[in-house]
Write a protein that holds these residues in place. Structure first.
Motif, short mmCIF file in Angstrom:
data_model
loop_
_atom_site.label_atom_id
_atom_site.label_comp_id
_atom_site.label_asym_id
_atom_site.label_seq_id
_atom_site.Cartn_x
_atom_site.Cartn_y
_atom_site.Cartn_z
N HIS A 149 0.80 -1.21 0.00
CA HIS A 149 0.00 0.00 0.00
C HIS A 149 0.84 1.27 0.00
N SER A 150 2.03 1.21 0.58
CA SER A 150 2.87 2.40 0.57
C SER A 150 3.32 2.71 -0.85
N GLN A 151 3.65 1.66 -1.60
CA GLN A 151 4.05 1.86 -3.00
C GLN A 151 2.86 2.32 -3.83
N ALA A 152 1.69 1.72 -3.57
CA ALA A 152 0.48 2.11 -4.31
C ALA A 152 0.13 3.57 -4.03
N ALA A 153 0.29 3.98 -2.76
CA ALA A 153 -0.01 5.38 -2.41
C ALA A 153 0.92 6.32 -3.16
N ALA A 154 2.17 5.91 -3.32
CA ALA A 154 3.13 6.74 -4.06
C ALA A 154 2.75 6.85 -5.52
N LEU A 155 2.23 5.75 -6.11
CA LEU A 155 1.81 5.76 -7.51
C LEU A 155 0.63 6.71 -7.71
N ILE A 156 -0.33 6.65 -6.80
CA ILE A 156 -1.49 7.53 -6.90
C ILE A 156 -1.08 8.98 -6.68
N ASP A 157 -0.14 9.18 -5.77
CA ASP A 157 0.38 10.52 -5.53
C ASP A 157 1.00 11.09 -6.81
N ALA A 158 1.66 10.24 -7.58
CA ALA A 158 2.27 10.68 -8.83
C ALA A 158 1.19 11.10 -9.84
N VAL A 159 0.05 10.41 -9.82
CA VAL A 159 -1.06 10.79 -10.71
C VAL A 159 -1.63 12.14 -10.29
N PHE A 160 -1.76 12.37 -8.99
CA PHE A 160 -2.23 13.67 -8.51
C PHE A 160 -1.27 14.79 -8.93
N GLU A 161 0.01 14.48 -8.98
CA GLU A 161 0.99 15.46 -9.45
C GLU A 161 0.76 15.80 -10.92
N GLU A 162 0.37 14.80 -11.71
CA GLU A 162 0.05 15.04 -13.13
C GLU A 162 -1.17 15.95 -13.24
N PHE A 163 -2.18 15.71 -12.39
CA PHE A 163 -3.35 16.60 -12.37
C PHE A 163 -2.92 18.03 -12.05
N ALA A 164 -2.03 18.17 -11.07
CA ALA A 164 -1.56 19.50 -10.67
C ALA A 164 -0.86 20.21 -11.83
N GLU A 165 -0.08 19.45 -12.60
CA GLU A 165 0.61 20.03 -13.75
C GLU A 165 -0.39 20.52 -14.79
N LEU A 166 -1.41 19.73 -15.04
CA LEU A 166 -2.44 20.14 -16.00
C LEU A 166 -3.16 21.39 -15.50
N ASN A 167 -3.45 21.41 -14.21
CA ASN A 167 -4.15 22.57 -13.63
C ASN A 167 -3.30 23.82 -13.74
N ARG A 168 -2.02 23.72 -13.46
CA ARG A 168 -1.12 24.88 -13.56
C ARG A 168 -1.02 25.37 -15.00
N ALA A 169 -1.18 24.46 -15.93
CA ALA A 169 -1.08 24.82 -17.35
C ALA A 169 -2.39 25.37 -17.91
N GLY A 170 -3.44 25.39 -17.10
CA GLY A 170 -4.72 25.93 -17.55
C GLY A 170 -5.52 24.99 -18.42
N VAL A 171 -5.25 23.68 -18.31
CA VAL A 171 -5.97 22.69 -19.11
C VAL A 171 -7.39 22.54 -18.58
N SER A 172 -8.36 22.44 -19.48
CA SER A 172 -9.76 22.32 -19.09
C SER A 172 -10.05 20.92 -18.52
N PRO A 173 -10.93 20.81 -17.50
CA PRO A 173 -11.28 19.51 -16.93
C PRO A 173 -11.95 18.57 -17.93
N ASP A 174 -12.56 19.12 -18.99
CA ASP A 174 -13.21 18.25 -19.98
C ASP A 174 -12.34 18.01 -21.21
N SER A 175 -11.05 18.34 -21.12
CA SER A 175 -10.13 18.13 -22.23
C SER A 175 -9.68 16.68 -22.31
N GLU A 176 -9.13 16.31 -23.44
CA GLU A 176 -8.65 14.94 -23.62
C GLU A 176 -7.52 14.59 -22.65
N PRO A 177 -6.52 15.48 -22.44
CA PRO A 177 -5.47 15.15 -21.47
C PRO A 177 -6.02 14.91 -20.06
#
Length: 238
Positions: A149-177
């Protein structure tokens, strides 16, 4: 300037086969095709388009997504370049943090403390989770799995970081990325915890913003990340 396909491929550092495939899917077509012998030729505009493709590839966008972006009637090159720059800067920051983590580990330091953080969260949420979802098939599946679970939590945390990058870039929530990143989150949960159906995913999206503990944890990646993730999930689950 006009180059045959082999010369063009050598200049940009891809194979001729790759260029044939890009032509096939409509991502990058030759500027000219000789009617007699079928030779493909490329020009300066081809180089500009290839540059845009390579920028998106560096950001790990799929070819399908890149094609949808570049072939969209609303595509604005200047806006796209500005967005790409923001995304690349965010990726640069993330890579620098990873390098710092590696440097710390090499020195014998504990930099990320992911496992300890997970254990705290686990003890904090375990009883509540059992009370809320203990009778569901998903929770029973979770209990039966032998996941790190510690490794899984780190993997999910990495996905949240990708969301943060998209948000900082102004990507729309309904966009393909954004949709692709939601799918990545859903698959990550399914692979490591339990089968994450769209209904479960929708509930998680709501919980990310209504539960302050989850909101604060996700917003470690940047203010407003939890709201953005929730909006992306809501759009995806329509």
């Amino acid at each position: 300037m006009k180059m045959q396909i082999k010369e063009f491929a050598q200049q940009i550092g891809v194979s001729v086969r790759t260029l044939h495939y890009y032509d096939e899917i409509g991502l990058l077509k030759p500027s000219e095709v000789d009617a007699q012998n079928g030779y493909r030729f490329y020009d300066e505009r081809s180089l500009e388009r290839m540059q845009e493709i390579l920028f998106y590839r560096e950001l790990d966008f799929s070819l399908k997504t890149i094609a949808q972006i570049l072939l969209s009637p609303d595509y604005d090159k200047q806006q796209a370049l500005s967005r790409q720059r923001k995304l690349l800067l965010a990726k640069k920051e993330r890579l620098e943090r990873l390098i710092m983590a590696i440097d710390s580990v090499e020195k014998g330091e504990c930099f990320m403390k992911t496992k300890n953080e997970y254990e705290v969260l686990k003890s904090q949420y375990a009883e509540e989770a059992k009370q809320r979802w203990g009778n569901t098939a998903a929770y029973k599946e979770f209990e039966q799995r032998h996941t790190d679970h510690s490794q899984a939590a780190a993997l999910i945390d990495a996905v949240f970081e990708e969301f943060a990058e998209l948000n900082r870039a102004g990507v729309s929530p309904d966009s393909e990325p954004a949709k692709i990143t939601v799918e990545k989150l859903q698959q990550c949960i399914t692979d490591n915890f339990y089968t994450c159906t769209d209904d479960i995913l929708k509930g998680l999206g709501q919980m990310y913003v209504t539960d302050d503990r989850f909101r604060k944890n996700i917003d470690r990646h940047g203010e407003g990340t939890a709201e953005f993730v929730s909006a992306c999930i809501k759009s995806y689950c329509k």
